[in-house]
Design an enzyme around this catalytic site. Structure first.
Site, short mmCIF file in Angstrom:
data_model
loop_
_atom_site.label_atom_id
_atom_site.label_comp_id
_atom_site.label_asym_id
_atom_site.label_seq_id
_atom_site.Cartn_x
_atom_site.Cartn_y
_atom_site.Cartn_z
N GLU A 194 50.19 10.67 51.73
CA GLU A 194 49.97 12.16 52.15
C GLU A 194 49.68 12.11 53.63
O GLU A 194 50.17 12.78 54.47
CB GLU A 194 48.42 12.35 51.51
CG GLU A 194 48.59 12.89 50.28
CD GLU A 194 49.53 14.23 49.79
OE1 GLU A 194 49.95 14.81 50.88
OE2 GLU A 194 49.85 14.44 48.47
N THR A 240 56.14 14.23 58.23
CA THR A 240 57.63 13.79 57.92
C THR A 240 58.18 14.13 56.56
O THR A 240 57.39 14.37 55.59
CB THR A 240 57.68 12.12 58.01
OG1 THR A 240 56.91 11.80 59.19
CG2 THR A 240 58.97 11.73 57.86
N TYR A 262 42.69 19.09 53.49
CA TYR A 262 43.73 18.98 52.76
C TYR A 262 44.05 17.62 52.32
O TYR A 262 44.27 17.36 50.81
CB TYR A 262 45.12 19.45 53.47
CG TYR A 262 46.03 18.86 52.91
CD1 TYR A 262 46.88 19.58 51.81
CD2 TYR A 262 47.08 17.58 53.21
CE1 TYR A 262 47.92 19.14 50.95
CE2 TYR A 262 48.14 17.37 52.30
CZ TYR A 262 48.64 18.03 51.20
OH TYR A 262 49.56 17.51 50.56
N ASP A 278 48.09 22.87 51.96
CA ASP A 278 48.76 22.58 53.09
C ASP A 278 49.68 23.78 53.61
O ASP A 278 49.51 24.95 53.06
CB ASP A 278 49.58 21.20 53.11
CG ASP A 278 50.72 21.32 52.11
OD1 ASP A 278 50.68 22.68 51.40
OD2 ASP A 278 51.45 20.55 51.92
N CYS A 294 64.12 32.86 45.26
CA CYS A 294 63.35 33.55 44.35
C CYS A 294 63.74 33.64 42.79
O CYS A 294 63.36 33.67 41.86
CB CYS A 294 62.91 35.21 44.96
SG CYS A 294 62.43 35.07 46.27
N1 ADE Z 1 54.04 16.72 50.92
C1 ADE Z 1 52.82 16.81 50.99
N2 ADE Z 1 52.11 16.11 49.96
C2 ADE Z 1 53.18 16.18 49.11
C3 ADE Z 1 53.21 15.64 47.59
N3 ADE Z 1 52.04 14.92 47.09
N4 ADE Z 1 54.42 15.45 47.00
C4 ADE Z 1 55.39 16.15 47.71
N5 ADE Z 1 55.50 16.68 48.68
C5 ADE Z 1 54.39 16.32 49.54
#
Ligand code: ADE
Length: 355
Positions: free
Chosen positions: A36, A42, A119, A137, A199
């Site tokens: 995370e 990134t 988050y 997030d 969508c």
């Molecule tokens: N971006 C942030 N957390 C993530 C996650 N757990 N899986 C995929 N993308 C993410």
């Protein structure tokens, strides 16, 4: 739409479409935490090799706590924002000192660690410990803004907090981590940040208010709404016996073509009002002020002062023709025939009472 209607279709979609990612396959608290933090600035694909190397060299929280600074900086080289890894090491040392080297299974304690905000704490708590806490997030804020057609600025802390509360209210007890990740994943794969959202592929398309309104590409809003212009106006309740005076608004612009109580720019004195009324070829008999009122349009605020002005009936005023656009209207016709915008509501209410 009730927000809890998204839970079932999202989880079904997640089971079929979730990417297989190294931190998902073995979601230990440490692995979830490292992933995370890396993912904060990134992309997933870019993170993968860094994640692998980091875990090989520092497989446990204790190893991170004990690593030399040069080593952690080297492992982070290419990811940027080096404070992220410095904070991780601080947190790892704290975890080693306070919690025996294991991430505590408690949202508040996780949230209290250096470099961990709501988050990341929610992601670790839900994904690694199965705790029902939200992980909201940018991806999730985008998804939720579109689902609910929310025009609120997602950069505002208050908006984020409210969305977190809404998500917290619907997290399924059986799969909190999957549920949070399904929202993140939907934002990454379908309800994408750049270019039009896909969508057609969305499991929530039947519930999405933005899609229903065709405004999905305009959301989420990331800037505060423009500041409203404040305008002072003086609104006149002109009455003659049992009739009120209305005026048709211009065919273009604000409240185009609707009927209004005659009004003037600015906050005017009695004398100024009487001058204007006479200039309209009307004959005032009595005038008294009415309370102030305010009306908020999307881009303008009217700050109004009112006056009740009794005028002579036009028939008794030979030779004087009232200005074009004025109408003398009885109460019944006012209700039945003429559309008067609610901006004038405070004074129309007054008018109804006296007619
Ligand atoms: N971006 C942030 N957390 C993530 C996650 N757990 N899986 C995929 N993308 C993410």
């Amino acid at each position: 739409m009730e927000l809890n209607e998204i839970v079932e279709p999202l989880l079904v979609w997640y089971d079929a479409h979730a990417r297989i990612l190294p931190w998902r396959s073995v979601p230990t608290p440490y692995r979830v935490w490292v992933s995370e933090i890396m993912l904060q600035q990134t992309r997933v694909e870019a993170v993968k090799p860094f994640f692998r190397r980091f875990l090989e060299e520092l497989p446990t929280i204790t190893a991170l706590a004990e690593a030399a600074e040069d080593q952690i900086l080297k492992l982070w080289e290419g990811l940027g924002y080096y404070n992220r890894v410095r904070n991780m090491q601080k947190a790892a040392r704290l975890i080693a000192a306070e919690y025996g080297g294991e991430m505590p299974g408690d949202f508040e304690k996780i949230r209290g660690l250096p470099g961990i905000g709501s988050y990341t704490a929610g992601a670790i708590a839900s994904i690694a410990f199965g705790i029902c806490k939200p992980a909201v997030d940018g991806n999730v804020l985008r998804v939720l803004s579109r689902l609910m057609a929310s025009q609120e600025d997602i950069l505002k802390q208050s908006v984020k907090r409210r969305m977190e509360e809404q998500v917290e209210g619907i997290i399924p007890e059986t799969r909190p981590g999957d549920f949070n990740q399904s929202l993140i994943e939907l934002g990454a794969l379908v309800c994408v940040p750049k270019g039009p959202p896909k969508c057609g592929e969305c499991p929530l398309k039947h519930l999405c208010k933005a899609r229903q309104q065709g405004i999905q590409e305009t959301l989420p809003r990331k800037t505060p709404p423009k500041k409203r212009r404040k305008e002072a106006r003086t609104v006149l309740v002109l009455v003659s016996d049992n009739k009120a005076v209305l005026r048709k608004r211009p065919e273009k612009g604000l409240l185009a073509g609707l009927y209004e109580l005659p009004n003037l720019e600015g906050t005017l004195s009695r004398e100024q009002v009487l001058d204007n009324v006479q200039a309209w070829q009307l004959s005032p008999i009595r005038i008294r002020p009415l309370p102030e009122a305010k009306h908020i349009f999307s881009h303008i605020e009217w700050h109004m002062l009112g006056y009740l002005v009794q005028i002579e009936e036009p028939e008794m005023n030979p030779g004087k023709e009232p200005e074009e656009g004025f109408l003398f209207v009885e109460k019944e016709d006012m209700d039945r025939k003429y559309s008067i915008p609610s901006a004038f509501g405070a004074y129309v209410k007054y008018l109804r009472e006296i007619l």
